[in-house]
Design a protein around this motif. Sequence first.
Motif, PDB file in Angstrom:
ATOM      1  N   TYR A 131     -55.116 -78.919  35.210  1.00 16.77           N
ATOM      2  CA  TYR A 131     -55.919 -79.080  35.371  1.00 16.77           C
ATOM      3  C   TYR A 131     -57.494 -78.899  36.097  1.00 16.77           C
ATOM      4  O   TYR A 131     -58.589 -79.025  35.542  1.00 16.77           O
ATOM      5  N   ILE A 132     -57.744 -77.432  36.432  1.00 18.88           N
ATOM      6  CA  ILE A 132     -58.897 -76.706  36.942  1.00 18.88           C
ATOM      7  C   ILE A 132     -59.931 -76.102  35.628  1.00 18.88           C
ATOM      8  O   ILE A 132     -60.856 -76.803  35.403  1.00 18.88           O
ATOM      9  N   ASP A 133     -58.775 -76.009  34.796  1.00 15.59           N
ATOM     10  CA  ASP A 133     -60.243 -76.211  33.299  1.00 15.59           C
ATOM     11  C   ASP A 133     -60.054 -77.150  32.820  1.00 15.59           C
ATOM     12  O   ASP A 133     -61.273 -77.631  31.940  1.00 15.59           O
ATOM     13  N   GLN A 134     -59.532 -78.020  32.864  1.00 12.73           N
ATOM     14  CA  GLN A 134     -60.110 -79.745  32.133  1.00 12.73           C
ATOM     15  C   GLN A 134     -61.013 -80.140  33.649  1.00 12.73           C
ATOM     16  O   GLN A 134     -62.242 -80.456  32.536  1.00 12.73           O
ATOM     17  N   LEU A 135     -61.157 -79.809  34.141  1.00 12.99           N
ATOM     18  CA  LEU A 135     -61.886 -79.817  35.179  1.00 12.99           C
ATOM     19  C   LEU A 135     -63.363 -79.416  34.798  1.00 12.99           C
ATOM     20  O   LEU A 135     -64.500 -79.616  35.113  1.00 12.99           O
ATOM     21  N   ARG A 136     -63.199 -78.085  34.432  1.00  6.87           N
ATOM     22  CA  ARG A 136     -64.042 -77.478  34.180  1.00  6.87           C
ATOM     23  C   ARG A 136     -65.123 -77.352  33.065  1.00  6.87           C
ATOM     24  O   ARG A 136     -66.086 -76.650  33.097  1.00  6.87           O
ATOM     25  N   VAL A 137     -63.808 -77.972  32.100  1.00  7.93           N
ATOM     26  CA  VAL A 137     -64.410 -77.623  30.613  1.00  7.93           C
ATOM     27  C   VAL A 137     -65.523 -79.030  30.646  1.00  7.93           C
ATOM     28  O   VAL A 137     -66.352 -78.875  30.827  1.00  7.93           O
ATOM     29  N   SER A 195     -69.840 -79.691  30.553  1.00  5.79           N
ATOM     30  CA  SER A 195     -70.195 -80.484  30.157  1.00  5.79           C
ATOM     31  C   SER A 195     -70.895 -81.608  30.198  1.00  5.79           C
ATOM     32  O   SER A 195     -71.920 -82.235  29.982  1.00  5.79           O
ATOM     33  N   CYS A 196     -70.541 -81.973  31.613  1.00  3.64           N
ATOM     34  CA  CYS A 196     -72.048 -83.417  32.207  1.00  3.64           C
ATOM     35  C   CYS A 196     -72.517 -83.008  33.110  1.00  3.64           C
ATOM     36  O   CYS A 196     -73.836 -82.997  33.022  1.00  3.64           O
ATOM     37  N   ASP A 197     -72.948 -81.456  33.114  1.00  6.85           N
ATOM     38  CA  ASP A 197     -74.142 -80.903  34.033  1.00  6.85           C
ATOM     39  C   ASP A 197     -74.353 -81.763  35.534  1.00  6.85           C
ATOM     40  O   ASP A 197     -75.437 -81.951  35.480  1.00  6.85           O
ATOM     41  N   PRO A 198     -73.403 -81.736  36.258  1.00  6.05           N
ATOM     42  CA  PRO A 198     -73.641 -82.601  37.391  1.00  6.05           C
ATOM     43  C   PRO A 198     -74.173 -81.681  38.528  1.00  6.05           C
ATOM     44  O   PRO A 198     -74.263 -80.785  38.907  1.00  6.05           O
ATOM     45  N   ARG A 199     -75.089 -82.192  39.496  1.00  5.18           N
ATOM     46  CA  ARG A 199     -75.944 -81.937  40.545  1.00  5.18           C
ATOM     47  C   ARG A 199     -74.450 -81.435  41.530  1.00  5.18           C
ATOM     48  O   ARG A 199     -74.233 -80.568  42.500  1.00  5.18           O
ATOM     49  N   LEU A 200     -73.672 -82.627  41.932  1.00  7.64           N
ATOM     50  CA  LEU A 200     -72.140 -82.665  43.154  1.00  7.64           C
ATOM     51  C   LEU A 200     -71.077 -82.771  42.164  1.00  7.64           C
ATOM     52  O   LEU A 200     -71.328 -83.794  41.084  1.00  7.64           O
ATOM     53  N   LEU A 201     -69.611 -82.314  42.912  1.00  6.29           N
ATOM     54  CA  LEU A 201     -68.641 -82.551  42.563  1.00  6.29           C
ATOM     55  C   LEU A 201     -68.282 -83.187  43.743  1.00  6.29           C
ATOM     56  O   LEU A 201     -67.806 -82.369  44.395  1.00  6.29           O
ATOM     57  N   VAL A 202     -67.699 -84.290  43.772  1.00  9.20           N
ATOM     58  CA  VAL A 202     -67.286 -85.301  44.967  1.00  9.20           C
ATOM     59  C   VAL A 202     -65.719 -85.371  44.830  1.00  9.20           C
ATOM     60  O   VAL A 202     -65.809 -86.141  43.546  1.00  9.20           O
ATOM     61  N   ALA A 224     -65.710 -72.402  38.672  1.00  8.36           N
ATOM     62  CA  ALA A 224     -65.943 -71.732  37.536  1.00  8.36           C
ATOM     63  C   ALA A 224     -67.474 -72.370  36.641  1.00  8.36           C
ATOM     64  O   ALA A 224     -67.863 -71.720  35.927  1.00  8.36           O
ATOM     65  N   ALA A 225     -67.238 -74.124  37.439  1.00  7.18           N
ATOM     66  CA  ALA A 225     -68.680 -74.269  36.748  1.00  7.18           C
ATOM     67  C   ALA A 225     -69.835 -74.021  37.307  1.00  7.18           C
ATOM     68  O   ALA A 225     -70.341 -74.340  36.775  1.00  7.18           O
TER      69      ALA A 225
END
Length: 580
Positions: free
Chosen positions: A121-127, A131-138, A153-154
């Motif tokens: 799961y961590i790897d899926q989220l990281r990839v 890809s989407c290069d966000p400013r923030l993950l909530v 990691a990202a």
Amino acid sequence: MLMTSETAMMPTPTADTLPRRFSDFATLGEALDYAAKGTRGLNFHDARGTLVRSYPYAELRGDAEAAAHRFVAAGIGAGDRVALVAETGAEFAQLFFGVVMAGAWPVPLPLPTSFGGKESYIDQLRVQLASCDPRLLVFPGEIGAMAGAAAEAAGVEGVAWEDFLTREAPEAPLPEAGTDDICYLQYSSGSTRFPHGVAITHRALLSNLAAHAHGVQIAAEDRCVSWLPWYHDMGLVGCFLSPVANQVSTDYLKTEDFARRPLSWLDLISRNPGTSLSYSPTFGYDICARRISSQTKASDRFDLSRWRVAGNGADMIRPDVMQAFVDAFAEAGFQASAFLPSYGLAEATLAVSLMPVGEGIRVELVEETDLSGGHAAGDRPQRFRAIVNCGKPVRDMEVEVREEDGTPLPDGAIGKIWCRGPSVMVGYFRDEAATDACLKDGWLDTGDMGYMSAGYIFIVGRAKDMIIVNGRNHWPQDIEWAVEQLPGFKAGDIAAFAITTPGGEETPAVLVQCRSSDEGERVRLRDEIRERVRSVTGMNCVVELIPPRTLPRTSSGKLSRAKARNLYLSGEIKPYDLAA
């Protein structure tokens, strides 16, 4: 203090005096502004179907505006991406609309599933974050360790939504969105190793939501009931954004609660005072039909007589499963004519075709050699597969079936499905090559194979899944379904794909999840499966028995044949060691 029946929380109403509008808005923000003038809204239930949060659209509108101010205060601006782990609940709803109001692009990302471990799961989220290069993950606080590790990691800032939603929300001007601005990015359920963020404009979204509303003929007494995940297009667009833009009250179960107690879905539908609109992939209907006890009368627990639209899509539709559901729940009032098969994909926002209301499941029997593009050999007995009618193109959508060289094909001829319309994506985010590979002159190559007949669309499979051996085409579904007919196996236990043998020959490989611990029984099953596949395809194949819960799934629960093949060839899927 304990709640009495007089003070208990009430769901948002089904009926409303606000005149219904079928998504005829310039932007998603305008759609929410209008819905907020009425009394309908979203309703969230626990695993037993008990209402835990009633969330009128007016309250969602106010909370979303406050969230937008928080995003602006955090430096989020027009065109920025904000990744949101999409747990079904009021928090995600207000964050999603808050990002839109701030002029940024929400990017729904999946929750952990039972199909993979923590590191997967961590790897899926990281990839996907890369890809989407966000400013923030909530993200929800309960998955903070995993989501935080992926964000780190990202190289993305991560924050639990419990913390974000308690920040100050200072007043600030909010931008005006344009109808051709990007509204959100959607990752398809298979987007893992090579993710493609589908860019959807406000115009595309609202066009598809209007087509959906007209297609299912939303009426005043309709209410939506859903357990579908909001990180998948059918859940996000069909069962979250469509109810907002078409002003429909909706009742939700979390996806993980449905997985534990699937019949709670039918309980919610039974309690609906109006008529129900509810959707599921085939496996949802399959789970419910299997779960109902043969000793239990469905009519004692359920009343499904007001289930007006039982939508089906997101995967190949199995007519045998649909019939089993009818057999299990007809006595509870379920009508087979309520089934509404559909076809769609994230690259078209969602819906490409819908069956006309009331026509139910209709199938055509297609000979196996027609499906494979070959010719009948000698006096071999004919074999047929039932192909489900997926309806007619939705409003403003054109569909063509084409040869590989792009030549349009006549009715009944199998080829690539192409579609064109205002709800087709503008492209994949920051992936011009992938966009150019599937978009030609406004037409989208869906990657699916099928045919047209009298204006209806029939889907036979994914082009990339086709197994080609000795110049002949074979659909993995045909092999998998053949094995499923053997006692002890069920849908999802089998994955078929092509491999190259040490001698350099292409051959089908069939991975089968086996629950038996007896080696003699495993050998017998392997030989029986091998003979079954030979009888269906005329080919020898490699059969490998593997432990239960080994086959990989997409984030929406669908079998991933491509990933199964990769894991098998790399040695990560370890078959049982059986005598030759």
